[in-house]
Write a protein that holds these residues in place. Structure first.
Motif, PDB file in Angstrom:
ATOM      1  N   UNK A 257      -1.434 -58.135  15.595  1.00 14.43           N
ATOM      2  CA  UNK A 257      -2.560 -57.343  15.106  1.00 14.43           C
ATOM      3  C   UNK A 257      -2.073 -56.252  14.177  1.00 14.43           C
ATOM      4  N   UNK A 258      -1.218 -56.586  13.269  1.00 17.20           N
ATOM      5  CA  UNK A 258      -0.636 -55.558  12.399  1.00 17.20           C
ATOM      6  C   UNK A 258      -1.719 -54.848  11.603  1.00 17.20           C
ATOM      7  N   UNK A 259      -1.595 -53.524  11.576  1.00 16.83           N
ATOM      8  CA  UNK A 259      -2.497 -52.729  10.742  1.00 16.83           C
ATOM      9  C   UNK A 259      -1.853 -51.377  10.478  1.00 16.83           C
ATOM     10  N   UNK A 260      -2.363 -50.702   9.468  1.00 21.98           N
ATOM     11  CA  UNK A 260      -1.905 -49.362   9.131  1.00 21.98           C
ATOM     12  C   UNK A 260      -2.859 -48.342   9.732  1.00 21.98           C
ATOM     13  N   UNK A 261      -2.302 -47.334  10.384  1.00 28.49           N
ATOM     14  CA  UNK A 261      -3.086 -46.207  10.870  1.00 28.49           C
ATOM     15  C   UNK A 261      -2.703 -45.008  10.007  1.00 28.49           C
ATOM     16  N   UNK A 262      -3.675 -44.527   9.238  1.00 23.33           N
ATOM     17  CA  UNK A 262      -3.422 -43.421   8.310  1.00 23.33           C
ATOM     18  C   UNK A 262      -4.187 -42.184   8.772  1.00 23.33           C
ATOM     19  N   UNK A 263      -3.609 -41.021   8.560  1.00 24.39           N
ATOM     20  CA  UNK A 263      -4.265 -39.770   8.947  1.00 24.39           C
ATOM     21  C   UNK A 263      -4.252 -38.780   7.801  1.00 24.39           C
ATOM     22  N   UNK A 264      -5.402 -38.181   7.554  1.00 18.82           N
ATOM     23  CA  UNK A 264      -5.557 -37.263   6.420  1.00 18.82           C
ATOM     24  C   UNK A 264      -5.413 -35.809   6.887  1.00 18.82           C
TER      25      UNK A 264
ATOM     26  N   UNK B 236      -6.807 -48.430   8.868  1.00 20.64           N
ATOM     27  CA  UNK B 236      -7.746 -47.512   9.508  1.00 20.64           C
ATOM     28  C   UNK B 236      -7.380 -46.108   9.059  1.00 20.64           C
ATOM     29  N   UNK B 237      -8.368 -45.332   8.685  1.00 21.71           N
ATOM     30  CA  UNK B 237      -8.127 -43.973   8.185  1.00 21.71           C
ATOM     31  C   UNK B 237      -8.786 -42.964   9.122  1.00 21.71           C
TER      32      UNK B 237
ATOM     33  N   UNK C  24     -15.034 -36.653   2.978  1.00 21.11           N
ATOM     34  CA  UNK C  24     -14.122 -37.351   2.071  1.00 21.11           C
ATOM     35  C   UNK C  24     -14.596 -38.780   1.802  1.00 21.11           C
ATOM     36  N   UNK C  25     -15.532 -39.262   2.596  1.00 21.94           N
ATOM     37  CA  UNK C  25     -15.856 -40.691   2.576  1.00 21.94           C
ATOM     38  C   UNK C  25     -16.230 -41.237   1.191  1.00 21.94           C
ATOM     39  N   UNK C  26     -16.987 -40.531   0.358  1.00 23.61           N
ATOM     40  CA  UNK C  26     -17.286 -41.095  -0.972  1.00 23.61           C
ATOM     41  C   UNK C  26     -16.036 -41.386  -1.797  1.00 23.61           C
ATOM     42  N   UNK C  27     -14.906 -40.742  -1.471  1.00 18.35           N
ATOM     43  CA  UNK C  27     -13.665 -40.975  -2.231  1.00 18.35           C
ATOM     44  C   UNK C  27     -12.765 -42.031  -1.606  1.00 18.35           C
ATOM     45  N   UNK C  28     -13.148 -42.530  -0.439  1.00 22.89           N
ATOM     46  CA  UNK C  28     -12.288 -43.497   0.257  1.00 22.89           C
ATOM     47  C   UNK C  28     -12.495 -44.879  -0.367  1.00 22.89           C
ATOM     48  N   UNK C  29     -11.403 -45.513  -0.835  1.00 24.95           N
ATOM     49  CA  UNK C  29     -11.549 -46.816  -1.494  1.00 24.95           C
ATOM     50  C   UNK C  29     -11.856 -47.928  -0.501  1.00 24.95           C
ATOM     51  N   UNK C  30     -12.353 -49.026  -1.028  1.00 27.10           N
ATOM     52  CA  UNK C  30     -12.717 -50.168  -0.182  1.00 27.10           C
ATOM     53  C   UNK C  30     -11.489 -50.813   0.450  1.00 27.10           C
ATOM     54  N   UNK C  31     -10.288 -50.444  -0.030  1.00 20.17           N
ATOM     55  CA  UNK C  31      -9.046 -50.943   0.608  1.00 20.17           C
ATOM     56  C   UNK C  31      -8.980 -50.526   2.070  1.00 20.17           C
ATOM     57  N   UNK C  32      -9.588 -49.387   2.412  1.00 17.41           N
ATOM     58  CA  UNK C  32      -9.613 -48.904   3.799  1.00 17.41           C
ATOM     59  C   UNK C  32     -10.715 -49.648   4.545  1.00 17.41           C
ATOM     60  N   UNK C  33     -10.321 -50.307   5.628  1.00 18.61           N
ATOM     61  CA  UNK C  33     -11.305 -51.114   6.358  1.00 18.61           C
ATOM     62  C   UNK C  33     -12.325 -50.243   7.079  1.00 18.61           C
ATOM     63  N   UNK C  34     -11.847 -49.175   7.696  1.00 19.38           N
ATOM     64  CA  UNK C  34     -12.741 -48.342   8.513  1.00 19.38           C
ATOM     65  C   UNK C  34     -12.213 -46.916   8.516  1.00 19.38           C
ATOM     66  N   UNK C  35     -13.111 -45.971   8.272  1.00 18.58           N
ATOM     67  CA  UNK C  35     -12.782 -44.547   8.336  1.00 18.58           C
ATOM     68  C   UNK C  35     -13.415 -43.971   9.593  1.00 18.58           C
TER      69      UNK C  35
END
Ligand SMILES: [Fe+2]
Length: 312
Positions: free
Chosen positions: A185-192, A225-226, A233-244
Motif C-alpha cells: 500500500x505504498x503512498x506518500x504522507x506529506x505535511x504542510x 495524502x496531504x 490552502x485547498x484551492x492551491x492543492x494540485x490534483x496530484x494529491x489524492x486527498x487533503x
C-alpha cells in the motif's frame, strides 16, 4: 477504555506567503454570538453547548474515492484534530478516552492535525504537556502516528509542543513528505507547515507553509495524502494529491442556523468549514476536531474522531 466514561458514538456521514486578511474566529464576534444564542434560546441550549456537547465524542466515517488514489489500494486512516487539551472539557480523562477510542478503530495509520493545547479568552488550565503527550504516545497503528502543527501551537506553545511530541516519539511533518509502505500500500504522507504561524497585524498573518517544497519531496508515482492544519490552502492543492486532510475550523464550533458560518475561521466562510468537499475532482476532508478554542462551548458540531477508508 474507562468504563465510567460515556461511550463514543458513530455516525456516517504560494509558499510562505503573507495571508492578506484571512477570516478567523473573532473573539468579540464569538462572545457576542454566544451571548445572543443564550438570549434567544432556552437556557438548556446554552447549558448543553457549554457542559454536555464538548464532552461528547463521535466517530465520523468517510469512504471517498478520489481519482488519484488507486481503487484497489486499501488504507484506513484515523484523524485526530484540534485536541486543545485543557479545562474545562478536554481533561486528561477525555484525552485518554480519545486515545482509547482511536486505538479501537485499528486503522493503518493515525494522523494528528495540530492545535494540541487549550487557549481561551477566559482563564483556563492546560493539561500539562508531558501528560497529554504521554497519552498520545499510546496511539498505535501499523504505519505509525504522524503529526503536523497548528496555529495555536505556533502562537502559544511552540517549543513545549515540539518537545512533547518528540517525547511521545511522534514525528512532525513540516513541508516534507515520507513514503509509507505497508503490504503493497505504498503512498506518500506529506505535511504542510502552518499557514498562519505568525500574526503580523490585525487579522493579518504570515505562514511557514511551502506547498511546492512539500510536494517536491514526492519522488515516485505513488499516491499522496496531504496533511494541512487550515483548509484554506485547498484551492492551491494540485490534483496530484489524492486527498487533503484538514482541521482548524471546528466546523464553526457553534453551528446555529442564521449565525453559521460566522465563526468559521476561514477566508472562504463555510466553503471548507466541515466534512468531505470535492472540487474539480480534488478531495478534501475537514475534521470538526475535538476541543474548543476562544470559548469552551460547542453546539451542533460534537467532538469527533474521523475514520477514513480508502480503496474500500
Ligand atoms: Fe487552528
Amino acid at each position: 477504555m474507562n468504563s465510567k466514561a460515556p461511550r463514543a458514538t458513530e455516525r456516517t456521514a504560494g509558499p510562505r506567503a503573507e495571508r492578506p486578511a484571512p477570516a478567523r474566529i473573532s473573539r468579540r464576534r464569538l462572545l457576542l454570538g454566544a451571548a445572543g444564542l443564550v438570549g434567544i434560546s432556552p437556557a438548556a441550549a446554552g447549558a448543553y453547548a457549554a457542559g454536555i456537547e464538548p464532552r461528547s465524542l463521535v466517530v465520523t466515517r468517510y469512504a471517498p474515492n478520489p481519482p488519484a488514489w488507486p481503487a484497489d489500494r486499501k488504507l484506513s486512516i484515523t484523524v485526530i484534530a484540534d485536541l486543545h487539551a485543557g479545562s474545562p472539557d478536554m481533561t486528561l480523562t477525555h484525552v485518554r478516552r480519545v486515545v482509547e477510542t482511536a486505538n479501537l478503530l485499528r486503522s493503518d495509520v493515525i494522523v494528528l492535525l495540530g492545535d494540541y493545547t487549550a487557549s481561551y479568552v477566559i482563564a483556563n488550565t492546560k493539561v500539562p504537556y508531558r501528560d497529554w503527550a504521554a497519552e498520545l504516545a499510546q496511539l498505535s497503528a501499523p504505519l505509525g502516528t504522524w503529526a503536523i502543527l497548528g496555529n495555536h501551537d505556533w502562537w502559544n506553545d511552540l517549543p513545549d509542543v515540539r518537545q512533547a511530541l518528540a517525547d511521545a516519539h511522534i514525528p512532525v511533518l513540516e513541508n516534507n513528505a515520507v513514503m509509507l509502505d505497508g503490504e503493497g500500500r505504498r503512498f506518500w504522507l506529506a505535511g504542510l507547515g502552518d499557514q498562519i504561524a505568525f500574526r503580523i497585524g490585525r487579522h493579518r498573518f504570515r505562514g511557514v507553509d511551502d506547498l511546492p517544497a512539500t510536494l517536491a519531496e514526492v519522488r515516485t508515482d505513488d499516491p499522496v495524502l496531504l496533511l494541512v492544519h487550515e483548509p484554506d490552502i485547498f484551492p492551491n492543492v494540485p490534483s496530484r494529491v489524492a486527498l487533503t486532510l484538514a482541521g482548524h475550523t471546528h466546523g464553526g464550533q457553534i453551528r446555529v442556523p442564521l449565525i453559521w458560518p460566522a465563526f468559521v475561521p476561514s477566508q472562504y466562510g463555510g466553503r471548507f468549514a466541515y466534512g468531505h468537499i470535492v472540487e474539480q475532482g480534488r478531495h478534501l476532508i475537514v475534521s470538526g476536531g475535538l476541543g474548543t478554542s476562544v470559548i469552551p462551548a460547542r453546539l451542533g458540531v460534537p467532538p469527533e474522531i474521523v475514520r477514513i477508508d480508502l480503496g474500500a
